[in-house]
Design an enzyme around this catalytic site. Structure first.
Site, short mmCIF file in Angstrom:
data_model
loop_
_atom_site.label_atom_id
_atom_site.label_comp_id
_atom_site.label_asym_id
_atom_site.label_seq_id
_atom_site.Cartn_x
_atom_site.Cartn_y
_atom_site.Cartn_z
N ASP A 170 -0.24 2.36 8.52
CA ASP A 170 -0.73 1.59 9.68
C ASP A 170 0.14 1.71 10.94
O ASP A 170 -0.32 1.41 12.03
CB ASP A 170 -0.85 0.10 9.32
CG ASP A 170 -1.93 -0.16 8.29
OD1 ASP A 170 -2.65 0.79 7.93
OD2 ASP A 170 -2.05 -1.31 7.83
N VAL A 182 17.96 8.22 -3.33
CA VAL A 182 18.64 8.51 -4.60
C VAL A 182 19.76 9.53 -4.38
O VAL A 182 20.91 9.32 -4.78
CB VAL A 182 17.63 9.02 -5.66
CG1 VAL A 182 18.35 9.53 -6.90
CG2 VAL A 182 16.65 7.90 -6.03
N GLY A 214 0.84 -1.20 0.00
CA GLY A 214 0.00 0.00 0.00
C GLY A 214 0.87 1.24 0.00
O GLY A 214 1.85 1.30 0.74
O1 F6P Z 1 -1.67 -1.28 4.79
C1 F6P Z 1 -2.19 -0.06 4.47
C2 F6P Z 1 -3.68 -0.13 4.22
O2 F6P Z 1 -4.13 1.15 3.86
C3 F6P Z 1 -4.50 -0.68 5.38
O3 F6P Z 1 -4.76 0.27 6.38
C4 F6P Z 1 -5.73 -1.15 4.66
O4 F6P Z 1 -6.34 -2.20 5.38
C5 F6P Z 1 -5.19 -1.66 3.36
O5 F6P Z 1 -3.96 -1.00 3.15
C6 F6P Z 1 -6.10 -1.42 2.18
O6 F6P Z 1 -5.51 -2.02 1.06
P1 F6P Z 1 -6.03 -1.81 -0.44
O7 F6P Z 1 -5.54 -0.49 -0.90
O8 F6P Z 1 -5.42 -2.93 -1.19
O9 F6P Z 1 -7.52 -1.81 -0.38
#
Ligand code: F6P
Length: 324
Positions: free
Chosen positions: A130, A26, A13
């Site tokens: 997170d 970089v 993410g």
């Molecule tokens: O890990 C970061 C995060 O934003 C989490 O808080 C959330 O559960 C997840 O990614 C959402 O993932 P995606 O963008 O694949 O829906």
């Protein structure tokens, strides 16, 4: 092993501040005399050999931009030995000696396996909204996500107050309540539901009962969590069945992942990126760089995703104390 060329990628993410980290890696790498290769689309690009040489100008004016100029993804194939073998071959074909990976726990699990199986030096730069990585007080992107949520919840409080309503607001955080706890405390939430603690519906009911005569609005912050039955909608419905209280739901969702990084995230990303380069050159591998109590530090990569980072118990207590 002498390192003269490094690769950098973002994976998983995206988080605000990833670009600030890329810029730092970089520029610090070039200053140390290294060749720096950017790898597009996370581990998918690594396996496909999607590399491009980066110079100092290629990272101009990105410190303030959300997202990631290198793009990112969640590559299933990289979870297999065959996928990681393809990646190791592409690394060798591009004359890259070591990798800096920017991401969260999924990214680091893959990096650890790649490093062990193919003897490739790897350093992790913690970047996820997170904040769920052990070994660093803050992950890059967390502060921006918290501030984005607060900015929006303050607006919800206005309308909640005007119509004397109860809102259940779901924030991100996959399996952890870091975002929810900070956001709840900073917005004066009446209750905060996080995966690390049992959701006390009896406490919520008592709170509503006590406040019926005086309170004009209620904000309940719910961490998205992964356990069935704990979503904002499910909690709101359970409470409604018990006391009939009407409600509105807001799921803040991916707005928490976008936007310009805060000063705190830009500075953290700049510090950790340059530190990652120096650690690689000093011979470190399979570690995550981090910041603890203001000082830069390293933690074995494996510990960063296998050990549980505890939630701040004092904040849990404080939120209860102040939600009168
Ligand atoms: O890990 C970061 C995060 O934003 C989490 O808080 C959330 O559960 C997840 O990614 C959402 O993932 P995606 O963008 O694949 O829906």
């Amino acid at each position: 092993m002498k390192i003269s060329s490094i690769g950098v990628l973002t994976s998983g993410g995206d988080a605000p501040g990833m670009n600030s980290s890329i810029r730092s890696i970089v520029r610090a790498g070039l200053q140390r005399g290294l060749r720096v290769m950017g790898i597009y689309h996370g581990y998918s690009g690594l396996m496909a050999g999607d590399f491009v040489e980066l110079d100092a100008q290629s990272v101009s004016n990105i410190i303030q931009r959300g997202g990631t100029i290198l793009k990112t993804d969640r590559a299933k194939e990289f979870r297999t030995p065959a996928g990681r073998k393809r990646a190791a071959e592409a690394i060798a074909a591009n004359d890259v000696d070591a990798l800096v990976v920017i991401g969260g726990n999924g990214t680091f699990q893959g990096a650890e396996l790649l490093s062990q199986e193919h003897n490739i030096p790897v350093i992790g730069v913690p970047s996820t909204i997170d904040n769920d990585l052990y070994g660093t007080d803050w992950t890059i992107g967390y502060d921006t996500a918290v501030n984005t949520a607060i900015y929006n919840i303050d607006k919800i409080r206005d309308t909640a107050e005007a119509l004397e309503r109860t809102f259940y607001i779901e924030v991100m955080g996959r399996a952890t309540g870091f975002i929810a706890l900070d956001v709840g405390l900073a917005t004066g939430a009446e209750y905060i539901a996080i995966p690390e603690r049992e959701t006390r519906l009896d406490v919520v009911l008592k709170l509503f009962e006590r406040q019926r005569a005086t309170k004009r609005s209620n904000i309940i912050i719910v961490a998205e969590g992964e356990t069935p039955g704990t979503s904002a909608l499910e909690i709101a419905e359970k409470v409604k069945q018990m006391n009939g209280m009407d409600y509105r739901i807001t799921i803040l969702g991916h707005i928490q992942r976008g936007g310009s990084p805060t000063a705190r995230d830009r500075i953290l990303a700049s510090r950790l990126g340059a530190f990652a380069v120096d650690e690689l050159l000093a011979g470190s591998s399979s570690v995550m760089v981090g910041e603890q109590r203001g000082s830069l530090c390293t933690t074995p990569l494996k510990e960063s995703f296998t050990r549980m980072k505890p939630i701040h118990e004092d904040l849990v207590q404080l939120s209860g104390l102040l939600s009168a």
